[in-house]
Design an enzyme around this catalytic site. Structure first.
Site, PDB file in Angstrom:
ATOM      1  N   GLU A  15       0.827  -1.206   0.000  1.00 52.81           N
ATOM      2  CA  GLU A  15       0.000   0.000   0.000  1.00 52.81           C
ATOM      3  C   GLU A  15       0.873   1.273   0.000  1.00 52.81           C
ATOM      4  O   GLU A  15       0.546   2.247  -0.654  1.00 52.81           O
ATOM      5  CB  GLU A  15      -0.944   0.022   1.204  1.00 52.81           C
ATOM      6  CG  GLU A  15      -2.109  -0.945   1.101  1.00 52.81           C
ATOM      7  CD  GLU A  15      -3.011  -0.691  -0.104  1.00 52.81           C
ATOM      8  OE1 GLU A  15      -2.988   0.409  -0.675  1.00 52.81           O
ATOM      9  OE2 GLU A  15      -3.735  -1.628  -0.480  1.00 52.81           O
ATOM     10  N   TYR A  46      -6.143   6.099   5.146  1.00 47.13           N
ATOM     11  CA  TYR A  46      -6.331   5.105   4.087  1.00 47.13           C
ATOM     12  C   TYR A  46      -5.505   3.848   4.364  1.00 47.13           C
ATOM     13  O   TYR A  46      -6.023   2.726   4.335  1.00 47.13           O
ATOM     14  CB  TYR A  46      -5.956   5.683   2.708  1.00 47.13           C
ATOM     15  CG  TYR A  46      -5.806   4.582   1.706  1.00 47.13           C
ATOM     16  CD1 TYR A  46      -6.931   3.924   1.226  1.00 47.13           C
ATOM     17  CD2 TYR A  46      -4.545   4.139   1.298  1.00 47.13           C
ATOM     18  CE1 TYR A  46      -6.813   2.849   0.363  1.00 47.13           C
ATOM     19  CE2 TYR A  46      -4.414   3.066   0.434  1.00 47.13           C
ATOM     20  CZ  TYR A  46      -5.546   2.430  -0.037  1.00 47.13           C
ATOM     21  OH  TYR A  46      -5.423   1.362  -0.873  1.00 47.13           O
ATOM     22  N   ASP A  72      -9.294   5.963  -0.549  1.00 48.95           N
ATOM     23  CA  ASP A  72      -8.241   6.686  -1.273  1.00 48.95           C
ATOM     24  C   ASP A  72      -8.886   7.460  -2.423  1.00 48.95           C
ATOM     25  O   ASP A  72     -10.118   7.527  -2.528  1.00 48.95           O
ATOM     26  CB  ASP A  72      -7.154   5.709  -1.755  1.00 48.95           C
ATOM     27  CG  ASP A  72      -7.661   4.791  -2.871  1.00 48.95           C
ATOM     28  OD1 ASP A  72      -8.883   4.775  -3.123  1.00 48.95           O
ATOM     29  OD2 ASP A  72      -6.827   4.107  -3.483  1.00 48.95           O
TER      30      ASP A  72
END
Ligand code: SF4
Length: 350
Positions: free
Chosen positions: A37, A120, A138
């Site tokens: 991520e 996020y 996001d």
């Protein structure tokens, strides 16, 4: 919000059939989700795949990440950009080792306290790896949901994100990991950020106000971007005895602590370069103009004119590092701003 409840089932069905096979999806441990991520922020999936594999090969767990040297970390991140992401990974790994006995915490609130982890990423780790019922919002998710709702809220406004997180909590299904990933995936593959969304292939078309009223050019609403500042530079590629000169950048500011080719904050003609070298008492055997290169950062653009300069001998100054091809490949992290010249250099000294 009733309007949003209807998207859950079709979205999940679409995701089960259409999700991409990605390296971090096959074994979504908290560490894998976290690293992927962070890498995926501001970077395309295709570009991340190789970096991700290389990174995990060298740093397979939190303790190896916490103890890696800064030099090696930067080399692993070379070319990915936004280098603070990597520095924060290492800082956070240090905290996890010290305060959580090396185990990445699972709650959204604990994750949020770690360096480099915002709402996020905390939501993604918590929901994908720990299956906790939290949203992960996001830019992709914001765009998709605003379009479905036909909503004109500004998605660059932090309040919009907060509002959407609160709304999504109300409709999160049992399979929260797939739901969160499905929203991101739909934003990446179907309701795309650039160009027309592929509404004919979208499982949410039936419920989508943007499709109904042809609003995809108006939604999502974004803040107007500031114009980028342009910085002109002259880049010197000094060669001597099969090596090239590098300098280490300052430990703060843009591209902090990385290596670069020596450069000057002004564009010079060949004549000016000659004069400059003379002033610095650098004796060149040969000077050759290289192609113009441009690199775009978020707030600034570098417009660079390069010169290849062959020298008889190395400089007598300590700050210059003379690197051969092996060290260029394995040791020194050079940002992609210099990629045009780096590729030329590698060919020249191989
Ligand atoms: Fe996006 Fe079109 Fe799907 Fe609406 S129908 S969510 S605009 S792709």
């Amino acid at each position: 919000m009733k309007e949003l409840e209807v998207i859950v089932e079709p979205l999940l069905e679409w995701f089960y059939k259409n999700k991409r096979e990605l390296p971090w999806r096959s074994d979504p441990t908290p560490y894998h989700v976290w690293i992927s991520e962070i890498m995926l922020q501001q970077t395309r999936v295709e570009a991340v795949k190789e970096y991700y594999k290389r990174f995990l090969n060298k740093l397979p767990d939190v303790s190896s990440l916490a103890s890696v040297s800064d030099e090696e970390l930067m080399k692993l991140w070379e070319g990915l950009g936004y280098y603070n992401r990597a520095r924060n990974l290492k800082k956070a790994a240090g905290v996890i080792v010290k305060e959580y006995e090396g185990v990445i915490p699972g709650t959204y609130e604990e994750l949020l306290t770690l360096p480099g982890i915002g709402s996020y990423t905390a939501g993604a780790i918590s929901s994908i790896a720990y299956k906790k019922k939290v949203p992960a919002v996001d830019g992709n998710v914001l765009r998709v949901v605003m379009r479905v709702l036909g909503c004109f809220k500004n998605i660059d406004d932090a309040k919009t994100k907060k509002w959407l997180e609160e709304e999504l909590i109300k409709i999160l299904p049992e399979d929260v990991s797939s739901f969160n990933q499905a929203l991101m995936e739909l934003g990446a593959l179907v309701c795309v950020p650039n160009g027309e969304p592929h509404c004919m292939n979208c499982p949410l078309q039936k419920y989508c106000k943007t499709f109904e009223h042809s609003l995809f050019q108006e939604i999502p609403v974004r803040k107007e971007k500031k114009k980028r500042r342009i910085e002109e530079k002259t880049v010197f590629i000094f060669y001597s005895k099969g090596k090239v000169a590098l300098l280490k950048r300052k430990e703060t500011g843009l591209l902090a602590g990385l290596y670069e080719f020596p450069n000057y904050d002004k564009k010079m003609t060949q004549k000016e370069v000659l004069k400059y070298l003379k002033e610095k008492k650098i004796e060149a055997l040969k000077i050759e103009e290289l192609p113009f290169a441009k690199h775009i950062f978020s707030h600034v653009e570098w417009h660079m004119q390069g010169y290849k300069i062959i020298l008889d001998d190395f400089f007598e100054t300590e700050e210059y590092i003379w690197s051969d091809l092996k060290d260029l490949n394995e040791k020194y992290a050079i940002p992609s701003a210099f990629i045009t010249y780096l590729e030329l250099v590698k060919k020249e000294i191989e």
